[in-house]
Scaffold this motif. Structure first.
Motif, PDB file in Angstrom:
ATOM      1  N   LEU A  15      18.926  44.090  57.283  1.00 42.25           N
ATOM      2  CA  LEU A  15      17.855  43.584  57.827  1.00 42.25           C
ATOM      3  C   LEU A  15      17.900  42.285  57.195  1.00 42.25           C
ATOM      4  N   ALA A  16      19.012  41.630  56.941  1.00 47.14           N
ATOM      5  CA  ALA A  16      18.339  39.991  56.482  1.00 47.14           C
ATOM      6  C   ALA A  16      20.004  39.528  56.605  1.00 47.14           C
ATOM      7  N   PRO A  17      20.853  39.458  57.245  1.00 48.13           N
ATOM      8  CA  PRO A  17      22.126  39.332  57.577  1.00 48.13           C
ATOM      9  C   PRO A  17      22.758  37.758  57.806  1.00 48.13           C
ATOM     10  N   GLY A  18      20.773  36.588  57.764  1.00 48.37           N
ATOM     11  CA  GLY A  18      21.546  35.588  57.974  1.00 48.37           C
ATOM     12  C   GLY A  18      20.893  34.290  56.683  1.00 48.37           C
ATOM     13  N   LEU A  19      20.785  35.478  55.047  1.00 48.71           N
ATOM     14  CA  LEU A  19      21.254  34.909  54.030  1.00 48.71           C
ATOM     15  C   LEU A  19      22.534  34.763  53.331  1.00 48.71           C
ATOM     16  N   THR A  20      23.071  33.922  53.833  1.00 52.55           N
ATOM     17  CA  THR A  20      24.809  34.145  53.810  1.00 52.55           C
ATOM     18  C   THR A  20      24.845  34.172  51.941  1.00 52.55           C
ATOM     19  N   GLY A  21      24.548  33.151  51.463  1.00 46.49           N
ATOM     20  CA  GLY A  21      24.278  32.871  50.340  1.00 46.49           C
ATOM     21  C   GLY A  21      24.371  34.374  49.434  1.00 46.49           C
ATOM     22  N   PHE A  22      24.518  34.890  49.505  1.00 48.10           N
ATOM     23  CA  PHE A  22      25.265  37.050  48.767  1.00 48.10           C
ATOM     24  C   PHE A  22      26.333  36.868  48.757  1.00 48.10           C
ATOM     25  N   GLY A  23      26.755  36.569  49.898  1.00 51.47           N
ATOM     26  CA  GLY A  23      28.128  36.959  50.053  1.00 51.47           C
ATOM     27  C   GLY A  23      28.904  36.198  49.049  1.00 51.47           C
ATOM     28  N   ILE A  24      28.471  35.101  48.185  1.00 52.94           N
ATOM     29  CA  ILE A  24      28.953  34.782  47.362  1.00 52.94           C
ATOM     30  C   ILE A  24      29.544  35.615  46.224  1.00 52.94           C
ATOM     31  N   LEU A  25      28.433  36.372  45.890  1.00 57.95           N
ATOM     32  CA  LEU A  25      28.535  37.198  44.665  1.00 57.95           C
ATOM     33  C   LEU A  25      29.692  37.826  45.118  1.00 57.95           C
ATOM     34  N   GLY A  26      29.990  38.054  45.622  1.00 56.60           N
ATOM     35  CA  GLY A  26      31.208  39.228  46.333  1.00 56.60           C
ATOM     36  C   GLY A  26      32.206  38.442  46.320  1.00 56.60           C
ATOM     37  N   ASP A  27      32.419  37.046  46.426  1.00 59.79           N
ATOM     38  CA  ASP A  27      33.280  36.510  46.673  1.00 59.79           C
ATOM     39  C   ASP A  27      34.363  35.862  45.185  1.00 59.79           C
ATOM     40  N   LEU A  28      32.994  35.703  43.806  1.00 60.82           N
ATOM     41  CA  LEU A  28      33.149  35.512  42.620  1.00 60.82           C
ATOM     42  C   LEU A  28      33.721  36.734  42.183  1.00 60.82           C
ATOM     43  N   PHE A  29      32.928  37.320  42.438  1.00 65.35           N
ATOM     44  CA  PHE A  29      33.677  39.063  41.721  1.00 65.35           C
ATOM     45  C   PHE A  29      35.524  39.381  42.174  1.00 65.35           C
ATOM     46  N   VAL A  30      35.525  39.136  43.301  1.00 69.49           N
ATOM     47  CA  VAL A  30      37.148  39.147  43.505  1.00 69.49           C
ATOM     48  C   VAL A  30      37.788  38.298  43.069  1.00 69.49           C
ATOM     49  N   GLY A  31      37.663  36.713  43.009  1.00 66.24           N
ATOM     50  CA  GLY A  31      38.138  35.973  42.392  1.00 66.24           C
ATOM     51  C   GLY A  31      38.263  36.319  41.194  1.00 66.24           C
ATOM     52  N   ALA A  32      37.324  37.281  40.155  1.00 63.83           N
ATOM     53  CA  ALA A  32      37.779  37.186  38.736  1.00 63.83           C
ATOM     54  C   ALA A  32      38.689  38.072  38.744  1.00 63.83           C
ATOM     55  N   LEU A  33      38.537  38.897  39.416  1.00 63.83           N
ATOM     56  CA  LEU A  33      39.601  40.465  39.305  1.00 63.83           C
ATOM     57  C   LEU A  33      41.189  39.432  40.061  1.00 63.83           C
ATOM     58  N   LYS A  34      41.640  38.787  40.913  1.00 64.59           N
ATOM     59  CA  LYS A  34      42.397  37.669  41.019  1.00 64.59           C
ATOM     60  C   LYS A  34      42.801  37.452  39.805  1.00 64.59           C
ATOM     61  N   ALA A  35      42.102  36.647  38.962  1.00 62.05           N
ATOM     62  CA  ALA A  35      42.419  36.069  37.952  1.00 62.05           C
ATOM     63  C   ALA A  35      42.708  37.124  36.628  1.00 62.05           C
ATOM     64  N   ALA A  36      42.276  37.540  36.638  1.00 56.05           N
ATOM     65  CA  ALA A  36      42.551  38.982  35.251  1.00 56.05           C
ATOM     66  C   ALA A  36      43.436  39.525  35.622  1.00 56.05           C
ATOM     67  N   ALA A  37      43.886  39.625  36.667  1.00 57.39           N
ATOM     68  CA  ALA A  37      45.142  40.466  37.389  1.00 57.39           C
ATOM     69  C   ALA A  37      46.309  40.760  36.764  1.00 57.39           C
ATOM     70  N   PRO A  38      46.809  39.764  37.007  1.00 53.84           N
ATOM     71  CA  PRO A  38      48.288  39.266  36.666  1.00 53.84           C
ATOM     72  C   PRO A  38      48.329  39.751  34.440  1.00 53.84           C
ATOM     73  N   ILE A  39      47.419  39.038  34.165  1.00 56.80           N
ATOM     74  CA  ILE A  39      47.650  39.212  32.406  1.00 56.80           C
ATOM     75  C   ILE A  39      47.235  40.413  32.454  1.00 56.80           C
ATOM     76  N   LEU A  40      46.607  40.638  32.906  1.00 62.21           N
ATOM     77  CA  LEU A  40      45.984  42.585  32.430  1.00 62.21           C
ATOM     78  C   LEU A  40      47.506  43.080  32.575  1.00 62.21           C
ATOM     79  N   VAL A  41      47.321  42.820  33.504  1.00 53.70           N
ATOM     80  CA  VAL A  41      48.950  43.888  33.726  1.00 53.70           C
ATOM     81  C   VAL A  41      50.588  43.545  32.753  1.00 53.70           C
ATOM     82  N   PHE A  42      50.119  42.414  32.277  1.00 53.05           N
ATOM     83  CA  PHE A  42      51.162  41.523  31.919  1.00 53.05           C
ATOM     84  C   PHE A  42      51.346  42.356  29.566  1.00 53.05           C
ATOM     85  N   VAL A  43      50.059  42.297  29.632  1.00 56.01           N
ATOM     86  CA  VAL A  43      49.405  41.963  28.151  1.00 56.01           C
ATOM     87  C   VAL A  43      49.950  43.758  27.858  1.00 56.01           C
TER      88      VAL A  43
END
Length: 422
Positions: A33-61
């Protein structure tokens, strides 16, 4: 402040599944309904970024802590149980690869996924990448999210700590493992916001037709898990016991799988499984160790998730997976699944390691993880149900086999004369 605390308490008290569903609906609605509200997309970027940061140390530990705490006595006594756990997990990967060959899937990425991909020319290159990643510098492996190198060094360090570490050091490793797992739980607790952002980006860029693709992918995941639970595992049990395995299977599904489906935690389902083992007449000295062990290494459903999502990524990027590479993927999916985190969605964090076999970058692999969270509302529940009920199924299969060797009567539901609890 009290209002914010009340909102946070209400949020945490609400089922994660319900929160993710709400995030899916809101993200899809905003994207349509509102594809122009691109600011919501940053929530997905932040979530994926947090996963990328945590995943290596999680596997190792997790892998290091698990190995340094393991018992050699347990390995000798429960050899058959461990063998069945690993066999079931490996066959799960085989089921997933075969299913993905028959019903190939593609993934809609939120970002371009083809510019930096150099598909391997064949199995020899896949094997070369595998071996070189294994011997990578451990610090470099952490920094570049080389999960094969992380896993290799975690195994080496875990075995060394098991032999030489003091009890205080082992407790320290356990504390670190618990702390990292809790950090990941906090990240995953915010998954509804990340899913909202990912769904908004996907729908705003690709339209509502993406639900057809996600639905097909989810059907393949669930289908492979049902095949593993209702066909593959019973066949193995039949070959071992030479008895109809379905009465045992139905008990495991009824009293373990159903509960695990809703708790979405193999660890939380351990008391349920212990009670079921008691009803099945199993030796408490055996199941009191084998059931907690199964919650850690019996990851049939996780292997299916890892293999299906990796095959879908390869198919999307035009990477051909030959027979030899498929075998390597099955084995790697089984080994990596055994180190999956005990938190909801933990198996998704191991997908990048499998993707790295085929030269798929970490950025693209983490987008695959994001898609996994979108379908995870059903996928993770089914995965946990398969994993947790399999803990009892394989433990009972191994012990009933021991009964036969010792001349003991099997339970009545397997054609014997021994009565066990209902």
């Amino acid at each position: 402040m009290s209002v914010l605390k009340g909102i946070a308490r209400k949020y945490n008290d609400t089922s994660l599944i319900l929160r993710i569903v709400i995030g899916l609906v809101i993200g899809a609605a905003l994207g349509a309904l509102a594809p122009g509200l691109t600011g919501f997309g940053i929530l997905g970027d932040l979530f994926v970024g947090a996963l990328k940061a945590a995943a290596p140390i999680l596997v190792f530990v997790l892998v290091t802590a698990s190995l340094c705490q393991s018992s050699s006595t347990m390995d000798r006594r429960f050899g058959m149980v461990i063998g069945l756990y690993l066999l079931g997990t490996t066959l799960g990967g085989v089921t997933a690869v075969v299913g993905s060959k028959i019903f190939p899937q593609k993934i809609i990425f939120a970002k371009s996924a083809s510019s930096d991909i150099a598909p391997p020319s064949g199995f020899s290159e896949v094997l070369h990448n595998l071996l070189m990643n294994i011997v990578d510098n451990p610090v470099n492996a952490m920094v570049n999210a080389n999960y094969l190198g992380i896993l290799a060094w975690a195994v080496i360090l875990g075995i060394a700590l098991k032999r030489f570490a003091s009890d205080n050091t082992r407790r320290f490793m356990t504390d670190i493992s618990d702390a990292v797992s809790q950090a990941v739980r906090w990240i995953i607790n915010l998954a509804p916001f990340g899913i909202l952002g990912l769904m908004f980006t996907n729908v705003s860029q690709n339209g509502l037709s993406i639900f057809k693709d996600y639905g097909s992918l989810l059907l393949l995941l669930v289908g492979c898990m049902l095949v593993a639970a209702l066909i593959v595992n019973p066949v193995v049990c039949f070959l071992i016991l030479k008895r109809n395995p379905y009465p045992l299977l139905m008990r495991c599904i009824k009293e373990s799988a159903v509960m695990a489906f809703f708790t979405r935690s193999s660890a939380a389902n351990i008391p349920v499984n212990m009670k079921l083992c008691e009803k099945l007449g199993l030796d408490e000295d055996m199941y009191s160790v084998s059931i907690p062990l199964g919650a850690t290494i019996n990851m049939n459903g996780a292997a299916i998730t890892i293999a299906v999502m990796t095959m879908a990524a390869c198919n999307t990027l035009g990477i051909k997976v030959d027979m030899a590479s498929s075998i390597v993927l099955c084995v790697l999916a089984a080994l990596s699944a055994a180190g999956a985190s005990g938190v909801a969605g933990g198996s998704l964090m191991l997908i990048p390691m499998a993707c790295s076999l085929f030269g798929i970058s970490n950025d693209i692999a983490m987008q695959v993880v994001g898609v996994g969270f979108i379908v995870g509302v059903i996928q993770d529940s089914m995965e946990t149900a398969l994993n947790s009920s399999g803990d009892v199924f394989w433990a009972a299969t191994a012990e009933y086999r021991m009964w036969e060797k010792e001349g003991k009567e099997l339970p009545t539901f397997l054609g014997g004369t021994r009565k066990v609890g209902i």
